[in-house]
Write an enzyme that holds these catalytic residues in place. Structure first.
Site, mmCIF file in Angstrom:
data_model
loop_
_atom_site.group_PDB
_atom_site.id
_atom_site.type_symbol
_atom_site.label_atom_id
_atom_site.label_comp_id
_atom_site.label_asym_id
_atom_site.label_seq_id
_atom_site.Cartn_x
_atom_site.Cartn_y
_atom_site.Cartn_z
ATOM 1 N N THR A 128 7.931 -5.183 -2.673
ATOM 2 C CA THR A 128 8.565 -4.473 -1.560
ATOM 3 C C THR A 128 8.027 -4.943 -0.214
ATOM 4 O O THR A 128 8.760 -4.977 0.772
ATOM 5 C CB THR A 128 8.314 -2.949 -1.728
ATOM 6 O OG1 THR A 128 8.931 -2.543 -2.932
ATOM 7 C CG2 THR A 128 8.889 -2.142 -0.584
ATOM 8 N N SER B 141 7.348 -7.006 -8.638
ATOM 9 C CA SER B 141 6.192 -7.021 -9.546
ATOM 10 C C SER B 141 6.503 -6.646 -11.002
ATOM 11 O O SER B 141 5.738 -7.021 -11.888
ATOM 12 C CB SER B 141 5.021 -6.227 -8.982
ATOM 13 O OG SER B 141 5.196 -4.856 -9.122
ATOM 14 N N THR C 203 3.918 -3.248 -5.772
ATOM 15 C CA THR C 203 2.928 -2.229 -6.129
ATOM 16 C C THR C 203 3.010 -1.777 -7.590
ATOM 17 O O THR C 203 2.048 -1.226 -8.114
ATOM 18 C CB THR C 203 3.065 -0.987 -5.217
ATOM 19 O OG1 THR C 203 4.384 -0.462 -5.365
ATOM 20 C CG2 THR C 203 2.785 -1.334 -3.771
ATOM 21 N N ASP C 204 4.163 -2.012 -8.246
ATOM 22 C CA ASP C 204 4.316 -1.486 -9.615
ATOM 23 C C ASP C 204 3.254 -2.019 -10.580
ATOM 24 O O ASP C 204 2.744 -1.284 -11.430
ATOM 25 C CB ASP C 204 5.707 -1.830 -10.169
ATOM 26 C CG ASP C 204 6.819 -1.053 -9.463
ATOM 27 O OD1 ASP C 204 6.511 -0.153 -8.674
ATOM 28 O OD2 ASP C 204 8.002 -1.360 -9.714
HETATM 29 N N1 ASP Z 1 9.277 -2.253 -7.356
HETATM 30 C C1 ASP Z 1 8.456 -2.836 -6.311
HETATM 31 C C2 ASP Z 1 7.594 -3.927 -6.913
HETATM 32 O O1 ASP Z 1 6.601 -3.627 -7.515
HETATM 33 C C3 ASP Z 1 7.590 -1.790 -5.740
HETATM 34 C C4 ASP Z 1 6.704 -2.238 -4.619
HETATM 35 O O2 ASP Z 1 6.475 -3.389 -4.345
HETATM 36 O O3 ASP Z 1 6.166 -1.344 -3.986
HETATM 37 O O4 ASP Z 1 7.899 -5.077 -6.739
#
Ligand code: ASP
Length: 325
Positions: A14, A57, A90-91
């Protein structure tokens, strides 16, 4: 004082996505917006960048984690850098951070960051988190503390941090332990230090390791299927202090008879799984069967540790020793 030289590796997530204002979908665009804003960071440090891949991610696998380890080690050996920052979705951020924490052979600060809001959303936290991460990576005190995770003005150890909220910007927390430092406008302040740090060699990431959560009334079908599906190991998020429903025990025994390691963590997010209870399927019983108890890691991190351990040994006793450290 000369500026610190920070190597920034963008991997996607993200933090480098944009929101489509019409559909509301958050997705990667033609160009990573972070590459444009790198000039803003140059006031804080001398930045060099790399973008080995550009993935959400959930698309990251241990293969990309190993690629990052090699990129960091090669760069630190051949180029003068003072610290490394990785931007990541973040995932699965905590998994990449922990993989690197276990396997990297450098004492330089390595900091992983991300964002909960994409680059063109109101209150976007990406650039701010990236700047914080660059400042931490350039900080002398960040050396020798293992891989760090910096978001939302907090510094966490890769070993303890986990994503706790689906959307809140304060999602990254270290249950039971808390952050090891904070980022303020003027300073980077460490108030705790990790007491020890484990290093493991990783040859490859080809082994197949499953992660399964235990629940009331669980039977043995899934665990039995793992053996037939040729998995090399399994981590079970067990109940409470490290117990399983009795119906799972024959399958656990069968896995161990096939020399397939069964590692237990707790599905509670505080505390450590231990061999306390003596009833059928209780921790004592499982330990007697040869189940390996992990030392407070969550399931996804114990899974990576088992994957890495299996790359150098299939000896259950050696694997147990690795988990006892
Ligand atoms: N779905 C996103 C990822 O992990 C969430 C993020 O980056 O915060 O790529």
């Amino acid at each position: 004082m000369s500026k610190k030289r920070i190597f920034v590796i963008h991997t996607g997530g993200t933090i480098s996505m944009m929101e489509d204002k019409e559909s509301g979908a958050v997705k990667p665009g033609e160009q990573n917006p972070l590459l444009v804003s790198t000039s803003l960071l140059n006031e804080a440090a001398t930045i060099t960048t790399a973008e080995p891949f550009h993935l959400p991610s959930p698309h990251i696998t241990p293969k990309e984690m190993l690629e990052l380890k090699k990129l960091i080690e090669d760069t630190c050996q051949t180029t003068a850098v003072d610290g490394v920052v990785i931007t990541h979705g973040t995932d699965t951020l905590e998994e990449t951070a922990y993989f690197l924490d276990l396997t990297l052979s450098t004492d330089l600060p390595v900091v992983v960051t991300g964002a909960m809001r994409s680059s063109n959303e109101i209150g976007a936290d990406g650039l701010y988190n990236l700047l914080s991460a660059v400042r931490v990576a350039g900080c002398e005190e960040a050396k020798g503390k293992g891989v760090l995770v910096v978001l939302n003005d907090e510094i966490h150890s890769a070993e303890n941090v986990t994503k706790t909220h689906t959307s809140n910007v304060s999602t990254f927390q270290s249950p039971q332990y808390g952050p090891i430092g904070i980022v303020t406008k003027r300073e980077i302040i460490f108030h705790h230090a990790p007491t020890d740090h484990q290093h493991l060699e990783v040859a490859d990431v080809h082994k197949r390791v499953a992660l399964i959560k235990a629940y009331a009334g669980m039977d043995s079908y899934l665990l039995t299927a793992l053996k037939d599906l040729h998995y090399d190991g399994v981590v079970i998020e067990a109940l409470g202090q490290g117990n399983l429903p009795p119906a799972t025990v024959p399958a656990v025994q069968a896995l161990l008879h096939q020399n397939i390691p069964v590692v237990l963590v707790s599905r509670c997010f505080n505390g450590i799984a231990q061999d306390v209870y003596g009833y059928e399927g209780g921790g004592k019983h499982l330990k007697e069967l040869g189940v390996i108890f992990s030392n407070g890691l969550n399931g996804q991190k114990a899974r990576l540790k088992l994957l890495i351990a299996l790359s150098s040994t299939s000896d259950l006793q050696q694997i147990e020793q690795i988990f006892e450290q």
